[in-house]
Write a protein that holds these residues in place. Structure first.
Motif, PDB file in Angstrom:
ATOM      1  N   LEU A 100       0.799  -1.221   0.000  1.00  0.00           N
ATOM      2  CA  LEU A 100       0.000   0.000   0.000  1.00  0.00           C
ATOM      3  C   LEU A 100       0.836   1.278   0.000  1.00  0.00           C
ATOM      4  N   LEU A 101       2.167   1.127  -0.020  1.00  0.00           N
ATOM      5  CA  LEU A 101       3.058   2.286  -0.093  1.00  0.00           C
ATOM      6  C   LEU A 101       3.800   2.325  -1.425  1.00  0.00           C
ATOM      7  N   ASP A 102       3.505   1.390  -2.292  1.00  0.00           N
ATOM      8  CA  ASP A 102       4.227   1.214  -3.548  1.00  0.00           C
ATOM      9  C   ASP A 102       3.745   2.206  -4.596  1.00  0.00           C
ATOM     10  N   ALA A 103       4.548   3.243  -4.850  1.00  0.00           N
ATOM     11  CA  ALA A 103       4.179   4.261  -5.832  1.00  0.00           C
ATOM     12  C   ALA A 103       4.174   3.697  -7.248  1.00  0.00           C
ATOM     13  N   GLU A 104       4.808   2.565  -7.457  1.00  0.00           N
ATOM     14  CA  GLU A 104       4.861   1.934  -8.778  1.00  0.00           C
ATOM     15  C   GLU A 104       3.625   1.083  -9.067  1.00  0.00           C
ATOM     16  N   ALA A 105       2.828   0.824  -8.055  1.00  0.00           N
ATOM     17  CA  ALA A 105       1.633  -0.012  -8.238  1.00  0.00           C
ATOM     18  C   ALA A 105       0.608   0.726  -9.095  1.00  0.00           C
ATOM     19  N   ALA A 106      -0.244  -0.055  -9.727  1.00  0.00           N
ATOM     20  CA  ALA A 106      -1.308   0.541 -10.524  1.00  0.00           C
ATOM     21  C   ALA A 106      -2.188   1.410  -9.622  1.00  0.00           C
ATOM     22  N   THR A 107      -2.575   2.574 -10.128  1.00  0.00           N
ATOM     23  CA  THR A 107      -3.336   3.542  -9.342  1.00  0.00           C
ATOM     24  C   THR A 107      -4.597   2.934  -8.742  1.00  0.00           C
ATOM     25  N   HIS A 108      -5.355   2.206  -9.540  1.00  0.00           N
ATOM     26  CA  HIS A 108      -6.609   1.634  -9.028  1.00  0.00           C
ATOM     27  C   HIS A 108      -6.349   0.541  -7.991  1.00  0.00           C
ATOM     28  N   GLU A 109      -5.272  -0.231  -8.151  1.00  0.00           N
ATOM     29  CA  GLU A 109      -4.939  -1.270  -7.165  1.00  0.00           C
ATOM     30  C   GLU A 109      -4.561  -0.650  -5.831  1.00  0.00           C
ATOM     31  N   LEU A 110      -3.777   0.410  -5.890  1.00  0.00           N
ATOM     32  CA  LEU A 110      -3.368   1.095  -4.665  1.00  0.00           C
ATOM     33  C   LEU A 110      -4.573   1.707  -3.960  1.00  0.00           C
ATOM     34  N   ALA A 111      -5.421   2.396  -4.715  1.00  0.00           N
ATOM     35  CA  ALA A 111      -6.619   3.015  -4.129  1.00  0.00           C
ATOM     36  C   ALA A 111      -7.542   1.945  -3.552  1.00  0.00           C
ATOM     37  N   ASP A 112      -7.743   0.863  -4.307  1.00  0.00           N
ATOM     38  CA  ASP A 112      -8.619  -0.215  -3.833  1.00  0.00           C
ATOM     39  C   ASP A 112      -8.054  -0.886  -2.577  1.00  0.00           C
ATOM     40  N   GLY A 113      -6.746  -1.111  -2.565  1.00  0.00           N
ATOM     41  CA  GLY A 113      -6.110  -1.744  -1.407  1.00  0.00           C
ATOM     42  C   GLY A 113      -6.211  -0.890  -0.160  1.00  0.00           C
ATOM     43  N   ARG A 114      -6.006   0.406  -0.321  1.00  0.00           N
ATOM     44  CA  ARG A 114      -6.103   1.326   0.825  1.00  0.00           C
ATOM     45  C   ARG A 114      -7.542   1.426   1.322  1.00  0.00           C
ATOM     46  N   ALA A 115      -8.482   1.495   0.406  1.00  0.00           N
ATOM     47  CA  ALA A 115      -9.900   1.552   0.801  1.00  0.00           C
ATOM     48  C   ALA A 115     -10.316   0.257   1.487  1.00  0.00           C
ATOM     49  N   ALA A 116      -9.815  -0.874   0.982  1.00  0.00           N
ATOM     50  CA  ALA A 116     -10.135  -2.166   1.597  1.00  0.00           C
ATOM     51  C   ALA A 116      -9.574  -2.244   3.019  1.00  0.00           C
ATOM     52  N   LEU A 117      -8.395  -1.685   3.229  1.00  0.00           N
ATOM     53  CA  LEU A 117      -7.815  -1.684   4.575  1.00  0.00           C
ATOM     54  C   LEU A 117      -8.662  -0.844   5.523  1.00  0.00           C
ATOM     55  N   VAL A 118      -9.119   0.306   5.071  1.00  0.00           N
ATOM     56  CA  VAL A 118      -9.995   1.150   5.904  1.00  0.00           C
ATOM     57  C   VAL A 118     -11.246   0.373   6.284  1.00  0.00           C
ATOM     58  N   THR A 119     -11.856  -0.300   5.307  1.00  0.00           N
ATOM     59  CA  THR A 119     -13.070  -1.080   5.564  1.00  0.00           C
ATOM     60  C   THR A 119     -12.791  -2.203   6.563  1.00  0.00           C
ATOM     61  N   GLU A 120     -11.689  -2.902   6.367  1.00  0.00           N
ATOM     62  CA  GLU A 120     -11.320  -4.001   7.265  1.00  0.00           C
ATOM     63  C   GLU A 120     -11.131  -3.497   8.691  1.00  0.00           C
ATOM     64  N   LEU A 121     -10.460  -2.378   8.837  1.00  0.00           N
ATOM     65  CA  LEU A 121     -10.219  -1.837  10.171  1.00  0.00           C
ATOM     66  C   LEU A 121     -11.483  -1.254  10.791  1.00  0.00           C
ATOM     67  N   ASP A 122     -12.357  -0.685   9.966  1.00  0.00           N
ATOM     68  CA  ASP A 122     -13.668  -0.236  10.473  1.00  0.00           C
ATOM     69  C   ASP A 122     -14.435  -1.422  11.056  1.00  0.00           C
ATOM     70  N   ASP A 123     -14.408  -2.548  10.347  1.00  0.00           N
ATOM     71  CA  ASP A 123     -15.080  -3.757  10.836  1.00  0.00           C
ATOM     72  C   ASP A 123     -14.471  -4.219  12.158  1.00  0.00           C
ATOM     73  N   LEU A 124     -13.150  -4.185  12.242  1.00  0.00           N
ATOM     74  CA  LEU A 124     -12.491  -4.576  13.491  1.00  0.00           C
ATOM     75  C   LEU A 124     -12.847  -3.620  14.628  1.00  0.00           C
ATOM     76  N   GLN A 125     -12.900  -2.333  14.333  1.00  0.00           N
ATOM     77  CA  GLN A 125     -13.286  -1.368  15.366  1.00  0.00           C
ATOM     78  C   GLN A 125     -14.704  -1.639  15.861  1.00  0.00           C
ATOM     79  N   ARG A 126     -15.604  -1.975  14.948  1.00  0.00           N
ATOM     80  CA  ARG A 126     -16.980  -2.310  15.349  1.00  0.00           C
ATOM     81  C   ARG A 126     -16.983  -3.549  16.240  1.00  0.00           C
ATOM     82  N   SER A 127     -16.209  -4.551  15.874  1.00  0.00           N
ATOM     83  CA  SER A 127     -16.144  -5.782  16.669  1.00  0.00           C
ATOM     84  C   SER A 127     -15.583  -5.507  18.054  1.00  0.00           C
ATOM     85  N   ILE A 128     -14.565  -4.669  18.125  1.00  0.00           N
ATOM     86  CA  ILE A 128     -13.982  -4.303  19.423  1.00  0.00           C
ATOM     87  C   ILE A 128     -15.036  -3.571  20.255  1.00  0.00           C
ATOM     88  N   GLY A 129     -15.805  -2.705  19.625  1.00  0.00           N
ATOM     89  CA  GLY A 129     -16.890  -2.003  20.323  1.00  0.00           C
ATOM     90  C   GLY A 129     -17.928  -2.972  20.859  1.00  0.00           C
TER      91      GLY A 129
END
Length: 141
Positions: A100-129
């Motif tokens: 997710l820090l790879d500037a050489e990665a395809a733009t859409h892959e990087l954006a999708d990967g970062r958005a997926a991480l946010v979603t995954e962590l949001d789910d974990l935060q909900r579970s912790i709650g």
């Protein structure tokens, strides 16, 4: 843990062991995990805010994470324990490992990967709650 004042090495029967566990305060996952998940979520948010296709200056990113974490802490979105440069650095290692820090990665892959991480962590935060809610509603039997 059993509250027995006699020989602590004496064996426990099943009923006494179950009673001791039911009366114990062992539901602590939310206390232990929340600061880490919150710190990782801060890093994920800042990575998402950067936008794809840019080289990531990790020192600048860490400063941005600290600033956002202080703001979220004041807004009671995260705990004060989550405001930690060391935890942010560990989160950056995880993000790097996921590419997710790879500037050489395809733009859409990087954006999708970062958005997926946010979603995954949001789910974990909900579970912790939910765990925290369970703990608050816990009444030993």
């Amino acid at each position: 843990m059993t509250g027995r004042s006699h020989d602590p090495s004496a064996p426990l029967d099943t009923e006494e062991a179950a009673r001791s566990l039911n009366e114990s305060d062992l539901l602590v996952a939310h206390l232990v995990l929340r600061p880490f998940i919150d710190a990782y979520r801060i890093v994920a948010e800042e990575l998402l805010n950067l936008g794809p296709g840019r080289d990531v200056d990790e020192q600048v990113l860490l400063k941005r994470c600290l600033r956002l974490a202080r703001q979220w802490s004041l807004q009671h979105r995260i705990t004060e324990e989550s405001v930690s440069g060391e935890m942010f650095a560990t989160a950056l290692k995880m993000a790097r490992h996921r590419g997710l820090l790879d500037a050489e990665a395809a733009t859409h892959e990087l954006a999708d990967g970062r958005a997926a991480l946010v979603t995954e962590l949001d789910d974990l935060q909900r579970s912790i709650g939910e765990l925290a809610q369970m703990r608050r509603g816990f009444a030993p039997v």
